[in-house]
Enzyme design. Structure first.
Site, short mmCIF file in Angstrom:
data_model
loop_
_atom_site.label_atom_id
_atom_site.label_comp_id
_atom_site.label_asym_id
_atom_site.label_seq_id
_atom_site.Cartn_x
_atom_site.Cartn_y
_atom_site.Cartn_z
N GLY A 183 0.79 -1.23 0.00
CA GLY A 183 0.00 0.00 0.00
C GLY A 183 0.82 1.27 0.00
N GLU A 184 2.08 1.21 0.38
CA GLU A 184 2.90 2.42 0.48
C GLU A 184 3.43 2.81 -0.90
OE1 GLU A 184 5.88 2.35 3.50
OE2 GLU A 184 4.67 1.08 4.82
N SER A 185 3.29 4.09 -1.23
CA SER A 185 3.66 4.58 -2.55
C SER A 185 5.15 4.41 -2.84
CB SER A 185 3.27 6.05 -2.71
OG SER A 185 3.90 6.85 -1.72
N VAL A 188 5.71 0.85 -3.84
CA VAL A 188 5.18 0.61 -5.19
C VAL A 188 6.13 1.20 -6.23
CG1 VAL A 188 3.28 1.15 -6.77
CG2 VAL A 188 2.79 0.54 -4.40
#
Length: 406
Positions: A183-185, A188
């Site tokens: 979920g962490e940008s 990603v």
């Protein structure tokens, strides 16, 4: 104390693996006392088989990993025996998978301590080629790689996904099937950067460089979320024109053809990029089940009268009935091997089933202790209750087919 024969009858697997199981048993019985806890359980063999299943596209990678691991001499701890038998190797690997599926950081540490992740190459191969790993945890592990060693592991992981000759979206889909994006940008971003470099290396003629692929991949992930997220139903969806204009405004993407971007928009909005979250891909290690559902199982023991609600999975290969604490559990509480077993409708309960041994011997069962070790049991009968009379008949017919191999 179980005899050798008792232990042999408790170990079930495919017919092709039965001979090797017995050879292992004869070797183990040379140990002092022949304790059942020294005998390698069939669950390890099952998991080894399942871990290989479904990874045909990485067959060479799997073969290389297995060959390297089986032939290596691993220093587990100072003072411990350096060489590992294949049985011990599989047992350690199985425990690493269990640990990783609960906590990826502890799992990675255990990998390194036991020789499965001493190098970036080994780490990448283990995460890519080992079935039974929780895909969400794999994504977290990949996203947590930030130092030189970790980024090298991430690079090798991405390059291990065969993408040569694939169109961009198909390559991205294949890459994302190996794990679930965290979920962490920042995580990603690191993962998509590795994908971009690997895709360009495999298809150097498609794009001018990895920067454009990196930016396009990020734009596609955003589009996929916008188009298919249930949490964004009330918001206006991104139009094709907005996607094209937004993407071409990103540095490095101005070279992309609007028609090409329009085709990507159509493909993503019509067919969601699905991160596979099926329970059979999330660490449970059970594929191609014959039937699944809730039943009540009578507690073992002469004085036991309690009926415990459990979630059951019936498998054909091997023929076994696994039961779980609930339908979200990653590991079974235990299982009942179905070779040389009869199933019948209970005379005491309309919704009941009874499992009994064919030759009047004791019925074998296996339970997992809190430490993860197998505990062998034997009973005259295993009593089950389905949720309804109709469901009882469905379970009866399914178990009968598995027993009769039809």
């Amino acid at each position: 104390m179980f005899s050798q024969g008792d232990v042999e009858r408790a170990i079930f697997d495919c017919e092709k693996q039965l001979q090797s199981c017995r050879l292992r048993l004869s070797a183990v019985n040379t140990l002092k006392g022949g304790a059942p806890s020294s005998v390698e359980d069939d669950a390890v063999i099952l998991r080894k088989k399942v871990r290989m299943k479904g990874f045909e596209d990485n067959a060479s990678l799997v073969s290389e990993l297995q060959s390297e691991a089986d032939s290596s001499v691993v220093s587990l701890r100072v003072g411990r025996r350096a060489s590992l038998s294949s049985e011990a190797h599989e047992k350690i690997k199985d425990r690493i998978i269990r640990t990783f599926n609960l906590d990826e950081k502890r799992g990675l540490t255990m990998m390194r301590e036991n020789g499965f992740g001493r190098t970036p190459q080994q780490t990448a191969k283990f995460l890519l080629a080992t079935g039974g790993l929780n895909r969400e945890m794999v994504g977290r592990a990949l996203g947590s790689f930030y130092d030189d060693r970790g980024l090298e592991s991430l690079r090798l992981f991405a390059e291990g996904v065969e993408m040569q000759g694939l169109p961009f979206v198909q390559g991205l889909r294949k890459f994302l099937q190996k794990f679930k994006l965290p979920g962490e940008s920042q995580m990603v971003d690191r993962i998509l950067e590795a994908f971009a470099k690997a895709f360009c290396k495999a298809n150097p003629q498609d794009f001018s460089g990895p920067n454009a692929v990196h930016a396009l991949a990020f734009a596609v992930i955003i589009l996929n979320t916008d188009a298919h997220s249930h949490n964004l139903k009330q918001l206006a969806k991104m139009t094709k024109e907005q996607f094209i204009n937004n993407t071409r405004s990103i540095e490095g993407c101005d070279e992309l053809n609007p028609e090409f971007l329009g085709e990507i928009y159509d493909e993503i909005t019509e067919n969601e990029i699905v991160h596979q979250e099926d329970k059979h891909d999330e660490g449970n290690l059970f594929h191609d089940s014959v039937k699944e559902g809730w039943m009540r199982k009578k507690a073992a023991g002469a004085a036991a009268i309690a009926w415990r609600k459990r979630f059951f999975i019936l498998t054909k290969n091997p023929p076994q009935l696994y039961y779980f604490e609930d339908d979200k559990s990653n590991d079974p509480k235990g299982y009942i091997p179905l070779e040389n077993v009869n199933v019948s409708k209970s005379k005491k309960h309309k919704k009941g089933l009874e499992l009994t041994p064919v030759k009047g011997e004791l019925l074998k069962s296996v339970k997992y202790s809190r430490s993860g070790e197998l505990v062998l049991g034997e009973h005259k009968v295993a009593e089950l209750k389905a949720q309804s009379v109709e469901d009882c008949w469905e379970w009866y017919e399914a178990i009968t087919r598995v027993i009769n191999k039809t």
